[in-house]
Design an enzyme around this catalytic site. Sequence first.
Site, PDB file in Angstrom:
ATOM      1  N   HIS A 192      72.061  22.580 -10.561  1.00  5.91           N
ATOM      2  CA  HIS A 192      71.795  23.714  -9.683  1.00  5.91           C
ATOM      3  C   HIS A 192      71.611  23.190  -8.257  1.00  5.91           C
ATOM      4  CE1 HIS A 192      68.238  26.024  -7.907  1.00  5.91           C
ATOM      5  NE2 HIS A 192      69.233  26.896  -7.853  1.00  5.91           N
ATOM      6  N   HIS A 239      71.021  25.404   1.141  1.00  3.34           N
ATOM      7  CA  HIS A 239      70.287  26.026   0.035  1.00  3.34           C
ATOM      8  C   HIS A 239      69.566  27.221   0.630  1.00  3.34           C
ATOM      9  CE1 HIS A 239      67.138  25.542  -3.443  1.00  3.34           C
ATOM     10  NE2 HIS A 239      67.540  26.792  -3.285  1.00  3.34           N
TER      11      HIS A 239
END
Length: 493
Positions: A192, A239
């Site tokens: 992830h 992110h």
Amino acid sequence: MPRRRRCCGCLPLLRASSEVWSLSSQAMADLTIRNITATPLELKLMERFEAQPAVGGGRKNITSRVTGIFNSTSALAAKIEAQGDARDRREVSIPIAPFETRVTDLRTADPGREVVRLTFEADGHRYQVDVPSASHRSTVMDNLDGGPNEYTVVYVLTGSCLSIFSSAHLASWMRELRDEYPLSALSIPGTHNSPTCHVALPSVRCQAVGVREQLENGVRFFDIRVNVNPDSSELALVHAAFPISLTGSKYFKNMLDVIYAFLDANPSETLIMSVKREGTGRGTDQRLSMILKEKFYEDGKRWYTEPRIPNLGEVRGKIVLLRRHLNDESLDKEWGGRGWGLDGSVWPDNCADGRVGSGIARVQDFYEIDQSTNIQKKIELARSHLERAAEPVCPLPPAGTEAPPPQPFFINFLSASNFFRANCWPEKIAAKANPAIIEYLCLRHGEPGKGPVGLDVGDAGTGIVVTDWVGQEGDWDLIRCIVGWNAKLQVKQ
């Protein structure tokens, strides 16, 4: 700030209120052995030794943390090794067929006081392992006479269970599988926010090591987020709204160079890449799709962009694009008007078992963690999705006949987070999540009636399991366990 998935969430493997076994009850337990390989094994010899504190790293070939993470007390977690001569020695004959779980009548080691040495035979050769090993990490069995196989063992103290996996060569594990299998039939480890291994805010960083090390250790699904600007074709890695490094921007192109070099060195492998637009840039999804097409596609030499789930043989050496963004309308004409890339543009949000709009995937992506106690819910959802992934059967049709449509991907995010709570940042939750899923894969996955809702077991795949903080201090056990379940496909070959 928009809510984003950030990290692995899981429960402690032993809960003091209900699961901690006393030393006396544990000492009375019988040893269970799970053969999660394609080869028959036979236990031939059991030797029992007194234990002493381990000096240094103990026996050879330690790969990552295992035994200690299943304990809740420092006494149980102490590293030990065998000392002196065996005080009990039993020759036995206990066959364990491929994918069989066998409860033996052999008492397991008394925690902290004993080491049990087990000798197995496979194809006329012998392999040996100590239980527990001298380190809290999975162990490769000692090969006693030059046999051709290699086995990795994981001892789960809470279940008195020794799980045995084929030791995959993680840099090239896909070469063992037939070309005809669709990617959705494989058990695939993923990460992830894959490139977030740099110095960054602790809520932003999700990985312990870089993308090359992830690839070398078996990861084959990358989750990538990029910032898009209307007047530039440079794609900075992000992110959510944040850059992935506090020491300067990192770019998509440089990451691709690393991936290309790995695939050139390991042409049997493929990588599924999920690409999503995030960040503060004002570029659109459509702009992102055109940048990818014009700057990176390279006439299909490096990328697979047909909008259907491919077979492994079609994509070895390539990146499979899973786009979590809309396409420019010009790309809707690609591939005979079917579009461009695996379509993940309609993605279910915060879900237990959501369907991607195009039908290519079922997703567990529950990421709202309000407090650390919510991790229990996340764990149960992840386990349930593993059980769903284990149910389908992928038939291999006879040569010259058309294969049935592939099953969708089962994509299972272990990540979850709460930006405002430090105990719910990625590294903190991964420390609980990863061991819990290892435990499930070793004790319950692929075992009829042992899943959360008791579904039938088909090929026992795991689907795509998307993790945080794998590889920390050399800990690749979760990846090894996921890859190990591909052995069920090898039995069918």
